[in-house]
Design a protein around this motif. Structure first.
Motif, PDB file in Angstrom:
ATOM      1  N   SER A  98      -0.800  15.471   0.897  1.00  0.00           N
ATOM      2  CA  SER A  98      -1.088  14.114   0.566  1.00  0.00           C
ATOM      3  C   SER A  98      -0.313  13.185   1.710  1.00  0.00           C
ATOM      4  CB  SER A  98      -0.124  14.045  -0.700  1.00  0.00           C
ATOM      5  OG  SER A  98      -0.058  12.489  -1.166  1.00  0.00           O
TER       6      SER A  98
ATOM      7  N   ARG B 291       0.817  -1.189  -0.189  1.00  0.00           N
ATOM      8  CA  ARG B 291      -0.145  -0.100  -0.060  1.00  0.00           C
ATOM      9  C   ARG B 291       0.684   1.262   0.071  1.00  0.00           C
ATOM     10  NH1 ARG B 291      -4.734  -1.460  -1.737  1.00  0.00           N
ATOM     11  NH2 ARG B 291      -5.340  -3.506  -0.538  1.00  0.00           N
ATOM     12  N   ARG B 292       0.404   2.254  -0.424  1.00  0.00           N
ATOM     13  CA  ARG B 292       0.877   3.677  -0.499  1.00  0.00           C
ATOM     14  C   ARG B 292       0.429   4.640   0.288  1.00  0.00           C
ATOM     15  NH1 ARG B 292       4.632   2.418  -3.879  1.00  0.00           N
ATOM     16  NH2 ARG B 292       4.242   1.697  -6.099  1.00  0.00           N
ATOM     17  N   ASN B 293      -0.899   4.214   0.686  1.00  0.00           N
ATOM     18  CA  ASN B 293      -1.682   5.214   1.748  1.00  0.00           C
ATOM     19  C   ASN B 293      -1.405   4.890   3.267  1.00  0.00           C
ATOM     20  OD1 ASN B 293      -3.529   6.949   2.704  1.00  0.00           O
ATOM     21  ND2 ASN B 293      -5.196   5.930   1.849  1.00  0.00           N
TER      22      ASN B 293
ATOM     23  N   ARG C  86       8.592   9.757   1.626  1.00  0.00           N
ATOM     24  CA  ARG C  86      10.306   9.163   1.893  1.00  0.00           C
ATOM     25  C   ARG C  86      10.970  10.295   1.523  1.00  0.00           C
ATOM     26  NH1 ARG C  86       9.287   3.683  -1.129  1.00  0.00           N
ATOM     27  NH2 ARG C  86       7.880   2.762   0.154  1.00  0.00           N
TER      28      ARG C  86
ATOM     29  N   ASP D 265       0.507  10.288   0.725  1.00  0.00           N
ATOM     30  CA  ASP D 265       1.256   9.219   0.011  1.00  0.00           C
ATOM     31  C   ASP D 265       2.602   8.702   0.469  1.00  0.00           C
ATOM     32  OD1 ASP D 265       1.694   7.169  -1.884  1.00  0.00           O
ATOM     33  OD2 ASP D 265       2.244   8.916  -3.562  1.00  0.00           O
ATOM     34  N   ILE D 266       2.731   7.392   0.657  1.00  0.00           N
ATOM     35  CA  ILE D 266       4.010   7.247   1.486  1.00  0.00           C
ATOM     36  C   ILE D 266       5.275   7.380   0.655  1.00  0.00           C
ATOM     37  CG2 ILE D 266       5.356   5.243   2.305  1.00  0.00           C
ATOM     38  CD1 ILE D 266       2.912   4.109   3.476  1.00  0.00           C
ATOM     39  N   ASP D 267       5.227   7.137  -0.542  1.00  0.00           N
ATOM     40  CA  ASP D 267       6.469   7.425  -1.845  1.00  0.00           C
ATOM     41  C   ASP D 267       6.658   8.870  -1.557  1.00  0.00           C
ATOM     42  OD1 ASP D 267       6.493   5.016  -2.597  1.00  0.00           O
ATOM     43  OD2 ASP D 267       5.245   5.231  -4.317  1.00  0.00           O
ATOM     44  N   ARG D 268       5.870   9.861  -1.128  1.00  0.00           N
ATOM     45  CA  ARG D 268       6.167  11.394  -1.366  1.00  0.00           C
ATOM     46  C   ARG D 268       6.741  11.760   0.157  1.00  0.00           C
ATOM     47  NH1 ARG D 268       1.179  14.160  -4.040  1.00  0.00           N
ATOM     48  NH2 ARG D 268       1.363  13.183  -6.354  1.00  0.00           N
TER      49      ARG D 268
ATOM     50  N   VAL E 123      -1.820   1.412   5.480  1.00  0.00           N
ATOM     51  CA  VAL E 123      -0.617   0.865   6.260  1.00  0.00           C
ATOM     52  C   VAL E 123      -0.769   0.973   7.600  1.00  0.00           C
ATOM     53  CG1 VAL E 123       1.878   1.131   6.677  1.00  0.00           C
ATOM     54  CG2 VAL E 123       0.905   1.527   4.396  1.00  0.00           C
TER      55      VAL E 123
END
Length: 138
Positions: A90, A24-26, A97, A92-95, A30
């Protein structure tokens, strides 16, 4: 009661939670996946406590501590997610990091009359200056 039934259910819950954490990215999803993993551990603790017929009920006592820790984790986790969402827009986990600040702000040259300037006027004209710079580079 056979020990295999709750153990298999706990393994399925834990694997589902692990998949949710890894895929998951949210951030909220998570956190929910971590809760699934903690509930699988709780199920194992209670099942082994019943199977071993522990007189002190250590598995059930550890389950209560795990529930308290999970409640604290969710409270703190949601507070962090809300703070990040308010700051960045956001979850979003990718953002998340990339925690370094971006170089979006323009650096102003050092002048001797910096103290005399009105900072509110600078803040009001900063978006206009960025727009002019973007038009000049395009």
């Amino acid at each position: 009661m056979h020990l295999a039934y709750p153990a298999v259910l706990a393994v399925l819950l834990f694997c589902t939670g692990l998949y949710g954490v890894l895929a998951r990215r949210n951030a909220i999803l998570v956190l929910m996946s971590v809760e699934l993993m903690l509930n699988a551990v709780n199920l194992n603790l209670v099942a082994f406590d019943v199977w071993l017929r522990d007189a002190l009920h250590g598995g059930q006592a550890l389950t209560l501590f795990t529930i308290a820790i999970a409640a604290a984790e969710i409270g703190i986790g949601l507070a962090i997610v809300l703070a990040v969402y308010r700051n960045r827009g956001s979850s979003d986990i990718d953002r998340l990091r990339d925690t370094a600040e971006t170089d979006d702000a323009e650096t102003l040259p050092d002048d001797d009359d910096d103290d005399a300037r009105d900072t509110t006027a600078d803040q009001a004209t900063a978006p206009a200056g960025k727009a002019k710079k973007a038009e000049a580079t395009a």
